[in-house]
Design an enzyme around this catalytic site. Sequence first.
Site, mmCIF file in Angstrom:
data_model
loop_
_atom_site.group_PDB
_atom_site.id
_atom_site.type_symbol
_atom_site.label_atom_id
_atom_site.label_comp_id
_atom_site.label_asym_id
_atom_site.label_seq_id
_atom_site.Cartn_x
_atom_site.Cartn_y
_atom_site.Cartn_z
ATOM 1 N N GLU A 11 0.843 -1.194 0.000
ATOM 2 C CA GLU A 11 0.000 0.000 0.000
ATOM 3 C C GLU A 11 0.876 1.240 0.000
ATOM 4 O O GLU A 11 2.061 1.178 0.313
ATOM 5 C CB GLU A 11 -0.923 -0.003 1.224
ATOM 6 C CG GLU A 11 -0.169 -0.101 2.538
ATOM 7 C CD GLU A 11 -0.986 -0.801 3.624
ATOM 8 O OE1 GLU A 11 -2.072 -0.332 3.915
ATOM 9 O OE2 GLU A 11 -0.502 -1.810 4.156
ATOM 10 N N GLU A 63 -3.361 1.071 -3.512
ATOM 11 C CA GLU A 63 -2.911 -0.259 -3.082
ATOM 12 C C GLU A 63 -2.399 -1.079 -4.260
ATOM 13 O O GLU A 63 -2.748 -0.805 -5.410
ATOM 14 C CB GLU A 63 -4.098 -1.035 -2.501
ATOM 15 C CG GLU A 63 -4.453 -0.672 -1.097
ATOM 16 C CD GLU A 63 -5.696 -1.427 -0.622
ATOM 17 O OE1 GLU A 63 -5.738 -1.756 0.564
ATOM 18 O OE2 GLU A 63 -6.609 -1.689 -1.434
ATOM 19 N N LYS A 80 -1.944 -2.661 -9.529
ATOM 20 C CA LYS A 80 -1.652 -1.436 -8.781
ATOM 21 C C LYS A 80 -2.818 -0.487 -9.011
ATOM 22 O O LYS A 80 -3.104 -0.106 -10.144
ATOM 23 C CB LYS A 80 -0.328 -0.832 -9.258
ATOM 24 C CG LYS A 80 0.074 0.407 -8.476
ATOM 25 C CD LYS A 80 1.532 0.766 -8.733
ATOM 26 C CE LYS A 80 1.964 1.996 -7.976
ATOM 27 N NZ LYS A 80 3.407 2.236 -8.065
ATOM 28 N N ASP A 97 13.942 6.468 -7.472
ATOM 29 C CA ASP A 97 13.593 6.009 -6.116
ATOM 30 C C ASP A 97 14.020 4.556 -5.922
ATOM 31 O O ASP A 97 13.254 3.720 -5.427
ATOM 32 C CB ASP A 97 12.083 6.177 -5.859
ATOM 33 C CG ASP A 97 11.748 6.100 -4.369
ATOM 34 O OD1 ASP A 97 12.657 6.364 -3.539
ATOM 35 O OD2 ASP A 97 10.598 5.776 -4.031
HETATM 36 P P1 AMP Z 1 4.792 0.307 -5.013
HETATM 37 O O1 AMP Z 1 4.048 1.455 -4.469
HETATM 38 O O2 AMP Z 1 4.640 0.123 -6.481
HETATM 39 O O3 AMP Z 1 6.237 0.373 -4.580
HETATM 40 O O4 AMP Z 1 4.207 -0.998 -4.306
HETATM 41 C C1 AMP Z 1 4.105 -1.127 -2.896
HETATM 42 C C2 AMP Z 1 4.409 -2.563 -2.487
HETATM 43 O O5 AMP Z 1 3.497 -3.449 -3.142
HETATM 44 C C3 AMP Z 1 5.796 -3.053 -2.879
HETATM 45 O O6 AMP Z 1 6.763 -2.671 -1.942
HETATM 46 C C4 AMP Z 1 5.565 -4.566 -2.930
HETATM 47 O O7 AMP Z 1 5.578 -5.124 -1.648
HETATM 48 C C5 AMP Z 1 4.132 -4.665 -3.458
HETATM 49 N N1 AMP Z 1 4.158 -4.795 -4.923
HETATM 50 C C6 AMP Z 1 4.177 -3.793 -5.833
HETATM 51 N N2 AMP Z 1 4.206 -4.274 -7.091
HETATM 52 C C7 AMP Z 1 4.217 -5.626 -6.977
HETATM 53 C C8 AMP Z 1 4.268 -6.697 -7.933
HETATM 54 N N3 AMP Z 1 4.305 -6.450 -9.227
HETATM 55 N N4 AMP Z 1 4.283 -7.967 -7.454
HETATM 56 C C9 AMP Z 1 4.239 -8.206 -6.116
HETATM 57 N N5 AMP Z 1 4.198 -7.232 -5.177
HETATM 58 C C10 AMP Z 1 4.188 -5.951 -5.596
#
Ligand code: AMP
Length: 466
Positions: free
Chosen positions: A17, A22, A38, A130
């Site tokens: 999240e 999320e 996402k 980042d």
């Molecule tokens: P983000 O904001 O894109 O960094 O996503 C937040 C968190 O969601 C990440 O730190 C991962 O734990 C999980 N996450 C994001 N994208 C993926 C993905 N493609 N596969 C699995 N987990 C993901």
Amino acid sequence: MGSAFIEGWNFVEVLGEGAYGEVKLAVNDVTNTAVAVKIIRWNGDKQRSADIRKEVCIQKICNHDNIIRMYGTREDATSVYMLLEYASGGELFDRIEPDVGMDPFNAQRLFRQLMDAVSYLFDRGIAHRDLKPENLLFDDYDNLKVADFGLATIFRRQGVERDLDKCCGTYPYVAPEVLAKRPHKAQPADIWSCGVILVAMLAGELPWDQPSVDLVEYKSWTERKSTKPPFNKLDILSLSLLKHILDPNASTRFGIAEIKEHRWYKQRLTKALIRGKSQNNQSSPDPKRFRTLPESGESVISYSQPDMTSRSDSREEMNHNISSDHLASFSQPIDIDNMLLSQIPCTQGSSSQLSQTKMQRLVKRMTRFYVTADRDQAVDDLIRACIQLGYNQKKINAYTFSITTTDRRNSYLAFRVSLLDIDGLLLDFRLSKGDGIEFKRCFTKLKLHLDCLVNDDREPPMLSQC
Ligand code: AMP
């Protein structure tokens, strides 16, 4: 089973999240294909909409084994849905043991994969802005995957490079010239973040809160002193490479070609002997697991997670920077055609009910353990342990607690504990906000406090038995 997202697809778990919304895991009923969705909420702000479109466009360009692929997007009145390759192996920080790091063989392997991904991005004129362990994920085969292009930008188009001037990223990983809010070159700034990640992998701690000479840790590094942790834990070769990567002068800092020529990078390391359980949570993929889709083709800086509300690159810049041939290279697998084409239902069920499903076994995480107690006792002991450690805890529902604290660096840290009944009672911890290594540190402390409950005879599930 979870709530229907689009006919035939179900949300089965919240993967992560952020301020934007999320990331959820969606699984196809029939094919068992898994996709990370996402979900970014529109908030009516034009700049935010432009930022979202920019993230989508940059993700579309990327087609590399070490970068999360995007299969397509959906939109409705509330949100945009990015359908992403599912990384089932968790996040890099989960494999870093606080104050210890990881096996140098693995650190080198992962750093090489990171360099391949970053080199690919640079070749296409993309800066990530980042890079940090929380944004480096793993697939079934333990391949590293760069994720989250929410702050990424285009720095070169048709051979013409521009300097960046935005101060964005996450403090401990940000380069000094970015922190100084000076116009700066894009590539050295991303390379710097990779250097901090390498320190974290090799030493299990971050070298400084931010690269500011007001901080004694950073000042002593600029004076070329490496006698204090984390640098005194490193061998001569890795230290020699890091001196070139974490060079405060961006114009003399190593580029990717020089890094790849360095002896530490090129040396042949051997895998450390694994004592007992898998040291770095590595395991071979289970054929019974869900299928991932086939391959297809002003200051925005924070201590832990960047503030998504204050990105300010313009839409014009995005349109100007992304050429149509980039977009044409995007292809999508057949499995998700219906996901891309059918109506998104207005009501999407809450994911809390899903956490009790067997699907929870999907994400490979080290931050979970079985307990011998029943749920009431586990809850009592968990609350007691939080009180002893000075952590705030809040009950979200019968199975989920939210825990907040400030970490060693005085930064905010929030994580969730879910009590899952999966052939026994499993306590599953997931970072919500804050630094991943600090989260691991808190997890370890809590586990120690719950020592008499921990069922050491049972290995926590890493793989699906569905
Ligand atoms: P983000 O904001 O894109 O960094 O996503 C937040 C968190 O969601 C990440 O730190 C991962 O734990 C999980 N996450 C994001 N994208 C993926 C993905 N493609 N596969 C699995 N987990 C993901």
